[in-house]
Design an enzyme around this catalytic site. Structure first.
Site, PDB file in Angstrom:
ATOM      1  N   ASP A  98       6.098 -26.862  61.795  1.00  0.00           N
ATOM      2  CA  ASP A  98       5.494 -25.545  61.930  1.00  0.00           C
ATOM      3  C   ASP A  98       6.456 -24.685  62.747  1.00  0.00           C
ATOM      4  O   ASP A  98       7.309 -25.207  63.466  1.00  0.00           O
ATOM      5  CB  ASP A  98       4.122 -25.647  62.605  1.00  0.00           C
ATOM      6  CG  ASP A  98       3.292 -24.383  62.358  1.00  0.00           C
ATOM      7  OD1 ASP A  98       2.166 -24.317  62.847  1.00  0.00           O
ATOM      8  OD2 ASP A  98       3.810 -23.461  61.676  1.00  0.00           O
ATOM      9  N   SER A  99       6.296 -23.374  62.650  1.00  0.00           N
ATOM     10  CA  SER A  99       7.343 -22.464  63.154  1.00  0.00           C
ATOM     11  C   SER A  99       7.245 -22.174  64.643  1.00  0.00           C
ATOM     12  O   SER A  99       8.162 -21.605  65.225  1.00  0.00           O
ATOM     13  CB  SER A  99       7.253 -21.134  62.400  1.00  0.00           C
ATOM     14  OG  SER A  99       5.896 -20.695  62.422  1.00  0.00           O
ATOM     15  N   GLN A 199      -1.385 -14.117  55.911  1.00  0.00           N
ATOM     16  CA  GLN A 199      -2.388 -13.896  56.941  1.00  0.00           C
ATOM     17  C   GLN A 199      -3.470 -12.925  56.428  1.00  0.00           C
ATOM     18  O   GLN A 199      -3.589 -12.740  55.230  1.00  0.00           O
ATOM     19  CB  GLN A 199      -1.720 -13.350  58.220  1.00  0.00           C
ATOM     20  CG  GLN A 199      -0.776 -14.334  58.896  1.00  0.00           C
ATOM     21  CD  GLN A 199      -1.492 -15.515  59.533  1.00  0.00           C
ATOM     22  OE1 GLN A 199      -2.710 -15.514  59.717  1.00  0.00           O
ATOM     23  NE2 GLN A 199      -0.746 -16.556  59.867  1.00  0.00           N
ATOM     24  N   ASP A 276      -2.982 -30.190  56.816  1.00  0.00           N
ATOM     25  CA  ASP A 276      -2.646 -30.934  58.040  1.00  0.00           C
ATOM     26  C   ASP A 276      -3.772 -30.710  59.035  1.00  0.00           C
ATOM     27  O   ASP A 276      -4.436 -29.655  58.997  1.00  0.00           O
ATOM     28  CB  ASP A 276      -1.325 -30.430  58.641  1.00  0.00           C
ATOM     29  CG  ASP A 276      -1.571 -29.263  59.584  1.00  0.00           C
ATOM     30  OD1 ASP A 276      -1.696 -28.129  59.082  1.00  0.00           O
ATOM     31  OD2 ASP A 276      -1.670 -29.498  60.823  1.00  0.00           O
ATOM     32  N   CYS A 314     -13.174 -48.855  52.772  1.00  0.00           N
ATOM     33  CA  CYS A 314     -11.819 -48.513  53.200  1.00  0.00           C
ATOM     34  C   CYS A 314     -10.904 -49.727  53.144  1.00  0.00           C
ATOM     35  O   CYS A 314     -11.318 -50.847  53.446  1.00  0.00           O
ATOM     36  CB  CYS A 314     -11.861 -47.964  54.628  1.00  0.00           C
ATOM     37  SG  CYS A 314     -10.240 -47.452  55.256  1.00  0.00           S
ATOM     38  N   CYS A 316      -8.004 -49.903  54.900  1.00  0.00           N
ATOM     39  CA  CYS A 316      -7.020 -49.851  55.997  1.00  0.00           C
ATOM     40  C   CYS A 316      -7.058 -51.136  56.817  1.00  0.00           C
ATOM     41  O   CYS A 316      -8.022 -51.921  56.759  1.00  0.00           O
ATOM     42  CB  CYS A 316      -7.291 -48.642  56.891  1.00  0.00           C
ATOM     43  SG  CYS A 316      -8.486 -48.926  58.211  1.00  0.00           S
ATOM     44  N   CYS A 319     -10.227 -51.695  58.924  1.00  0.00           N
ATOM     45  CA  CYS A 319     -11.448 -52.059  58.185  1.00  0.00           C
ATOM     46  C   CYS A 319     -11.333 -53.408  57.501  1.00  0.00           C
ATOM     47  O   CYS A 319     -12.322 -54.105  57.282  1.00  0.00           O
ATOM     48  CB  CYS A 319     -11.759 -50.982  57.142  1.00  0.00           C
ATOM     49  SG  CYS A 319     -12.177 -49.416  57.914  1.00  0.00           S
ATOM     50  N   HIS A 345      -7.539 -45.870  61.011  1.00  0.00           N
ATOM     51  CA  HIS A 345      -8.587 -45.718  59.993  1.00  0.00           C
ATOM     52  C   HIS A 345      -8.745 -44.255  59.575  1.00  0.00           C
ATOM     53  O   HIS A 345      -8.771 -43.915  58.400  1.00  0.00           O
ATOM     54  CB  HIS A 345      -9.931 -46.238  60.494  1.00  0.00           C
ATOM     55  CG  HIS A 345     -11.059 -45.761  59.622  1.00  0.00           C
ATOM     56  ND1 HIS A 345     -11.279 -46.258  58.343  1.00  0.00           N
ATOM     57  CD2 HIS A 345     -11.965 -44.766  59.796  1.00  0.00           C
ATOM     58  CE1 HIS A 345     -12.288 -45.618  57.777  1.00  0.00           C
ATOM     59  NE2 HIS A 345     -12.725 -44.701  58.642  1.00  0.00           N
TER      60      HIS A 345
END
Ligand code: 0UX
Ligand code: ZN
Length: 382
Positions: A98-99, A199, A276, A314, A316, A319, A345
């Site tokens: 990100d900027s 924006q 994100d 799940c 993962c 789990c 998870h």
């Protein structure tokens, strides 16, 4: 002369005829990214509590880092000497940075904004800094991310229409300066794509104005900024609906800072490809876990003798291996492994949600997937 970013291209693999949801592939020099995609966030050159090999195991294809934080600590020059972000943190797959603009407002102790840029004091030691498009492009080059973001101004929520208009005007000014500075930094080398940011807060006409400013600058991808800043989800969805037919369909669309599982599904239904959010690791550290039925807080006594996995659907490591009772014990004992397993998870839950939405879109059953997922998932506690 506008060189096409040949090193970067986006292929639309399928589009849902009912909603416009998309399945795509973003080709980058460090590998392909299949969308919809959730991008784990690594604020300080690490996805908190997760090692790179664990991120690869859970299927992370691209992660986020940040200009503002790394510039202040350890310093972009140190990261550059360490081989850029990829060398420094030993993450071989794509990175998006990100900027820095957004973080200045959310973190710095004092800041003044003008068309030149943002004057601020570091939230670490109070030293003064000026951040602007040229500074941001220079730092993102030192970090060596695969995708960089324009330096933009994100209006707070709520804000006046005049404030939102000012942010739209300045964001366009800074997008042009970002593009020029980026081209100067890279001298035609096509190893870092620069995405534009739209924006306009919650006003549809300002969103269209911002889109009309930014789209002609011909970026390889476009982000929807200025959302997930406290506005009602209904406003977010209305704004996404207004941009759906406006953002170039052949380029990736990134909704910044989103979000909860239901927000991801509703974002994909409105044509978003990339997301994100800090939630998976932040919630993970306080024991809040995503499940298909909503969020579960593992601290609760009701899980004391619950010897089932956090989420039986799940795949993962947490789990597959442990029970709610055990993870609750770890959490209450203040064990580091609790944060790791919960983060693991939650990250996998969102990465897998992206994979499942992609599959549903490719198989022509996204509307059914969306209805089934939202029918089970109650945003709050399960
Ligand atoms: C949460 N809602 C929200 N976020 C937003 C962000 C940051 C995206 N995440 C990057 C980030 C931000 C922080 C935390 C982590 C690591 C690093 C520092 C980079 C993710 C935004 N970033 C920019 N440049 N512009 C926005 O309008 C914007 C709006 C947002 N609305
Ligand atoms: Zn899991």
């Amino acid at each position: 002369m506008n060189f096409p970013d040949t090193a970067f291209s986006f292929t639309l693999d399928a589009v849902c005829p009912v909603t416009g949801a998309r399945a795509g592939t973003l080709h980058t020099p460090r590998g392909d990214i299949q969308t919809p995609v959730f991008m784990p966030v690594g604020t300080q050159a690490t996805v908190k509590a997760m090692a790179p090999f664990e991120l690869e195991e859970m299927g992370a294809r691209i992660i986020l880092a940040n200009t503002y934080h790394l510039y202040l600590r350890p310093g972009a020059d140190i990261v550059a000497e360490g081989g850029g972000l990829h060398g420094f943190m030993q993450w071989k797959r794509p990175i998006l940075t990100d900027s820095g603009g957004f973080q200045v407002f959310s973190l710095s102790t004092l800041n003044r904004i003008s068309d030149e840029g943002v004057w601020c004091r570091s939230h670490h030691d109070g030293t003064p800094h000026v951040m602007n498009p040229e500074w941001s492009m220079s730092v993102q080059k030192q970090l060596g991310s695969d995708i960089a973001m324009c330096f933009d101004q994100c209006a707070p929520w709520p804000c006046s229409r005049e404030e939102a208009e000012g942010a739209v005007r300045r964001t366009a000014l800074w997008a042009a300066r970002s593009k020029e500075a980026h081209a100067r930094e890279w001298q035609g080398e096509r190893r870092q794509a620069l995405f534009g940011i739209v924006q306009g807060s919650v006003w549809e006409d300002l969103r269209l104005r911002s889109a009309k400013d930014i789209i002609p600058m011909d970026f390889p991808g476009y982000a929807v900024g200025g959302l997930s800043v406290g506005e009602p989800h209904g406003d977010m969805y209305r704004i996404l609906d207004s941009l759906k037919g406006v953002l170039p369909s052949g380029k990736p669309r990134y909704l910044m800072g989103v979000g909860r599982p239901d927000n991801l599904v509703e974002g994909v239904a409105r044509g978003i490809d990339m997301f994100d959010c800090v939630l998976p690791t932040r919630n993970g550290r306080n024991g809040t876990l995503f499940t298909p039925y909503g969020a579960v807080n593992i601290k609760k006594k009701q899980y004391e003798r619950d010897f089932t996995p956090v989420d039986p659907e799940c795949d993962c490591y947490a789990c597959r291996t442990f029970t709610r009772a055990y993870i609750r014990h770890l959490y209450r004992s203040g064990e580091i492994l609790a944060s790791r397993l919960c983060s693991w998870h939650n990250l996998r839950f969102l990465i897998r949600l992206g994979e499942e939405m992609r599959k549903a879109i490719l198989e022509g059953r996204f509307p059914e997937f969306r209805r089934a997922f939202l029918g089970r998932f109650s945003g709050g506690e399960a």
